[in-house]
Design a protein around this motif. Sequence first.
Motif, PDB file in Angstrom:
ATOM      1  N   ILE A 196      29.087  34.284  30.712  1.00  0.00           N
ATOM      2  CA  ILE A 196      28.309  35.484  31.025  1.00  0.00           C
ATOM      3  C   ILE A 196      28.653  36.030  32.406  1.00  0.00           C
ATOM      4  CG2 ILE A 196      26.373  34.106  31.887  1.00  0.00           C
ATOM      5  CD1 ILE A 196      24.518  36.273  30.826  1.00  0.00           C
ATOM      6  N   ILE A 197      28.888  35.140  33.365  1.00  0.00           N
ATOM      7  CA  ILE A 197      29.187  35.586  34.720  1.00  0.00           C
ATOM      8  C   ILE A 197      30.667  35.860  34.891  1.00  0.00           C
ATOM      9  CG2 ILE A 197      29.612  33.336  35.815  1.00  0.00           C
ATOM     10  CD1 ILE A 197      27.210  35.740  37.356  1.00  0.00           C
ATOM     11  N   ARG A 198      31.475  35.137  34.153  1.00  0.00           N
ATOM     12  CA  ARG A 198      32.925  35.238  34.298  1.00  0.00           C
ATOM     13  C   ARG A 198      33.461  36.587  33.818  1.00  0.00           C
ATOM     14  NH1 ARG A 198      36.361  30.303  31.826  1.00  0.00           N
ATOM     15  NH2 ARG A 198      38.423  31.169  32.143  1.00  0.00           N
ATOM     16  N   ARG A 199      32.772  37.170  32.844  1.00  0.00           N
ATOM     17  CA  ARG A 199      33.258  38.440  32.299  1.00  0.00           C
ATOM     18  C   ARG A 199      33.230  39.561  33.328  1.00  0.00           C
ATOM     19  NH1 ARG A 199      31.758  39.419  25.981  1.00  0.00           N
ATOM     20  NH2 ARG A 199      32.719  37.534  25.171  1.00  0.00           N
ATOM     21  N   LEU A 200      32.347  39.443  34.316  1.00  0.00           N
ATOM     22  CA  LEU A 200      32.300  40.467  35.355  1.00  0.00           C
ATOM     23  C   LEU A 200      33.557  40.464  36.197  1.00  0.00           C
ATOM     24  CD1 LEU A 200      28.602  40.243  36.539  1.00  0.00           C
ATOM     25  CD2 LEU A 200      29.692  42.159  35.406  1.00  0.00           C
ATOM     26  N   ASP A 201      34.273  39.345  36.187  1.00  0.00           N
ATOM     27  CA  ASP A 201      35.507  39.253  36.953  1.00  0.00           C
ATOM     28  C   ASP A 201      36.560  40.223  36.435  1.00  0.00           C
ATOM     29  OD1 ASP A 201      37.289  38.369  38.812  1.00  0.00           O
ATOM     30  OD2 ASP A 201      37.681  36.436  37.887  1.00  0.00           O
ATOM     31  N   PHE A 202      36.382  40.706  35.196  1.00  0.00           N
ATOM     32  CA  PHE A 202      37.405  41.552  34.580  1.00  0.00           C
ATOM     33  C   PHE A 202      36.955  43.004  34.437  1.00  0.00           C
ATOM     34  CE2 PHE A 202      38.271  37.219  33.340  1.00  0.00           C
ATOM     35  CZ  PHE A 202      39.614  37.110  33.672  1.00  0.00           C
ATOM     36  N   THR A 203      35.917  43.380  35.178  1.00  0.00           N
ATOM     37  CA  THR A 203      35.507  44.775  35.186  1.00  0.00           C
ATOM     38  C   THR A 203      36.285  45.575  36.219  1.00  0.00           C
ATOM     39  OG1 THR A 203      33.709  44.290  36.743  1.00  0.00           O
ATOM     40  CG2 THR A 203      33.169  44.203  34.393  1.00  0.00           C
ATOM     41  N   SER A 220      38.152  33.729  41.593  1.00  0.00           N
ATOM     42  CA  SER A 220      37.180  34.154  40.594  1.00  0.00           C
ATOM     43  C   SER A 220      35.764  33.811  41.055  1.00  0.00           C
ATOM     44  CB  SER A 220      37.487  33.475  39.258  1.00  0.00           C
ATOM     45  OG  SER A 220      36.516  33.807  38.295  1.00  0.00           O
ATOM     46  N   LYS A 221      35.612  32.637  41.626  1.00  0.00           N
ATOM     47  CA  LYS A 221      34.303  32.207  42.112  1.00  0.00           C
ATOM     48  C   LYS A 221      33.810  33.116  43.231  1.00  0.00           C
ATOM     49  CE  LYS A 221      32.552  27.912  43.999  1.00  0.00           C
ATOM     50  NZ  LYS A 221      32.915  26.529  44.297  1.00  0.00           N
ATOM     51  N   SER A 222      34.724  33.585  44.070  1.00  0.00           N
ATOM     52  CA  SER A 222      34.361  34.490  45.152  1.00  0.00           C
ATOM     53  C   SER A 222      33.830  35.808  44.604  1.00  0.00           C
ATOM     54  CB  SER A 222      35.573  34.741  46.044  1.00  0.00           C
ATOM     55  OG  SER A 222      35.269  35.659  47.061  1.00  0.00           O
ATOM     56  N   VAL A 223      34.442  36.290  43.519  1.00  0.00           N
ATOM     57  CA  VAL A 223      33.957  37.513  42.876  1.00  0.00           C
ATOM     58  C   VAL A 223      32.538  37.293  42.371  1.00  0.00           C
ATOM     59  CG1 VAL A 223      34.278  39.073  40.916  1.00  0.00           C
ATOM     60  CG2 VAL A 223      36.249  38.335  42.264  1.00  0.00           C
ATOM     61  N   VAL A 224      32.294  36.119  41.798  1.00  0.00           N
ATOM     62  CA  VAL A 224      30.954  35.788  41.302  1.00  0.00           C
ATOM     63  C   VAL A 224      29.939  35.860  42.437  1.00  0.00           C
ATOM     64  CG1 VAL A 224      29.529  33.926  40.390  1.00  0.00           C
ATOM     65  CG2 VAL A 224      31.751  34.401  39.373  1.00  0.00           C
ATOM     66  N   ARG A 225      30.302  35.355  43.597  1.00  0.00           N
ATOM     67  CA  ARG A 225      29.383  35.369  44.735  1.00  0.00           C
ATOM     68  C   ARG A 225      29.007  36.797  45.140  1.00  0.00           C
ATOM     69  NH1 ARG A 225      33.182  31.762  47.341  1.00  0.00           N
ATOM     70  NH2 ARG A 225      32.605  29.581  47.023  1.00  0.00           N
ATOM     71  N   GLY A 226      29.925  37.728  44.906  1.00  0.00           N
ATOM     72  CA  GLY A 226      29.687  39.102  45.326  1.00  0.00           C
ATOM     73  C   GLY A 226      28.935  39.942  44.326  1.00  0.00           C
ATOM     74  N   ASP A 275      22.796  35.152  17.529  1.00  0.00           N
ATOM     75  CA  ASP A 275      24.120  35.679  17.859  1.00  0.00           C
ATOM     76  C   ASP A 275      24.033  37.074  18.455  1.00  0.00           C
ATOM     77  OD1 ASP A 275      25.374  33.384  16.975  1.00  0.00           O
ATOM     78  OD2 ASP A 275      25.771  34.177  14.962  1.00  0.00           O
ATOM     79  N   GLN A 276      23.155  37.911  17.908  1.00  0.00           N
ATOM     80  CA  GLN A 276      23.043  39.293  18.376  1.00  0.00           C
ATOM     81  C   GLN A 276      22.510  39.354  19.803  1.00  0.00           C
ATOM     82  OE1 GLN A 276      24.001  42.332  16.795  1.00  0.00           O
ATOM     83  NE2 GLN A 276      23.735  42.861  18.946  1.00  0.00           N
ATOM     84  N   ILE A 277      21.441  38.612  20.077  1.00  0.00           N
ATOM     85  CA  ILE A 277      20.871  38.641  21.424  1.00  0.00           C
ATOM     86  C   ILE A 277      21.857  38.079  22.438  1.00  0.00           C
ATOM     87  CG2 ILE A 277      19.022  37.777  22.907  1.00  0.00           C
ATOM     88  CD1 ILE A 277      17.198  37.764  20.485  1.00  0.00           C
ATOM     89  N   LYS A 278      22.538  37.008  22.062  1.00  0.00           N
ATOM     90  CA  LYS A 278      23.495  36.403  22.977  1.00  0.00           C
ATOM     91  C   LYS A 278      24.641  37.365  23.277  1.00  0.00           C
ATOM     92  CE  LYS A 278      25.569  31.898  23.793  1.00  0.00           C
ATOM     93  NZ  LYS A 278      25.799  30.557  23.227  1.00  0.00           N
ATOM     94  N   ARG A 279      25.116  38.081  22.261  1.00  0.00           N
ATOM     95  CA  ARG A 279      26.172  39.080  22.496  1.00  0.00           C
ATOM     96  C   ARG A 279      25.667  40.179  23.425  1.00  0.00           C
ATOM     97  NH1 ARG A 279      27.377  38.512  16.976  1.00  0.00           N
ATOM     98  NH2 ARG A 279      26.178  40.384  16.480  1.00  0.00           N
ATOM     99  N   ASP A 280      24.418  40.604  23.214  1.00  0.00           N
ATOM    100  CA  ASP A 280      23.861  41.653  24.067  1.00  0.00           C
ATOM    101  C   ASP A 280      23.786  41.203  25.524  1.00  0.00           C
ATOM    102  OD1 ASP A 280      23.605  43.411  21.981  1.00  0.00           O
ATOM    103  OD2 ASP A 280      21.462  43.074  21.665  1.00  0.00           O
ATOM    104  N   ILE A 281      23.470  39.928  25.733  1.00  0.00           N
ATOM    105  CA  ILE A 281      23.419  39.392  27.100  1.00  0.00           C
ATOM    106  C   ILE A 281      24.819  39.294  27.684  1.00  0.00           C
ATOM    107  CG2 ILE A 281      22.858  37.355  28.481  1.00  0.00           C
ATOM    108  CD1 ILE A 281      20.509  36.851  26.555  1.00  0.00           C
ATOM    109  N   PHE A 282      25.763  38.755  26.904  1.00  0.00           N
ATOM    110  CA  PHE A 282      27.121  38.562  27.402  1.00  0.00           C
ATOM    111  C   PHE A 282      27.846  39.882  27.639  1.00  0.00           C
ATOM    112  CE2 PHE A 282      28.248  33.938  26.050  1.00  0.00           C
ATOM    113  CZ  PHE A 282      27.176  33.491  26.803  1.00  0.00           C
ATOM    114  N   ASP A 283      27.522  40.898  26.841  1.00  0.00           N
ATOM    115  CA  ASP A 283      28.179  42.201  26.984  1.00  0.00           C
ATOM    116  C   ASP A 283      27.390  43.151  27.876  1.00  0.00           C
ATOM    117  OD1 ASP A 283      30.221  41.329  25.362  1.00  0.00           O
ATOM    118  OD2 ASP A 283      29.390  42.197  23.543  1.00  0.00           O
ATOM    119  N   PHE A 284      26.314  42.616  28.527  1.00  0.00           N
ATOM    120  CA  PHE A 284      25.530  43.348  29.515  1.00  0.00           C
ATOM    121  C   PHE A 284      24.768  44.525  28.935  1.00  0.00           C
ATOM    122  CE2 PHE A 284      29.418  41.725  31.651  1.00  0.00           C
ATOM    123  CZ  PHE A 284      28.812  40.627  32.229  1.00  0.00           C
TER     124      PHE A 284
END
Length: 236
Positions: A160-167, A205-211, A15-24
């Motif tokens: 993991i990738i989707r969260r970047l859409d909300f930065t 959202s997918k377009s943001v992922v591409r960028g 759980d800890q490693i996965k959170r670290d990956i998801f939270d960058f």
Amino acid sequence: MIPAPKNSRSATVYDQIKRDIFDFRLLPGDRFTETEVALQVGVSRTPVREALYRLEQEGYIQVSSRNGWSVKPFDFEYFENLYDVRVILELAAVRKLCDAPAKPDLGTLKDVWLVAAEKRLADPQRTASLDEEFHQGIVGAAGNPEMARMHREITERIRIIRRLDFTQPERIANTYDEHAQILRAIIKRRADQASLLLRAHIEASKSVVRGITLHRLHTARPRPHPPQNSGKASTV
């Protein structure tokens, strides 16, 4: 789905490693060893190894015989394929909701997304979680458990990738606007309109992922962040 580790210590490490990956806090290419993780978490190497093997099976990390473990680079083609499947599932759910004899129960979603501008949230992580709940709520309301299960698995994979859409603040504002439009179309049983809106929303959202670039990933890393030792991950 890959079963969760039975060992509680292994589950904690997982759980800890996965959170670290998801939270960058851990980014693609960051390296670490089993020994480093064991020392930082305060457990033996056995539960650490169990957790790492599961994360490897799920595609988040990879092992190297010489350099220990590292976070896998993003496979954007893989993520885009998952987005395509997600679109199919959500469009099918929208059609079912609009064609159903009974009015869909979307009360919880309306309470979150059909709100005045001053009541909108600005926190990226909270908004990302609510965004997941919005899309899962639409699929769940369609009443097909297998469709909902498949959608949950895809949601887990792309989180993991989707969260970047909300930065980006403008993406949060756009999400509120687009979710409100989709909900209103579903409530009015306008299936074609709701489908067009939903597809455009996901494609944006997918377009943001591409960028996304490695530079943007480093920008997204939480601050303040402790300095790293060369070639080693600083948090697990």
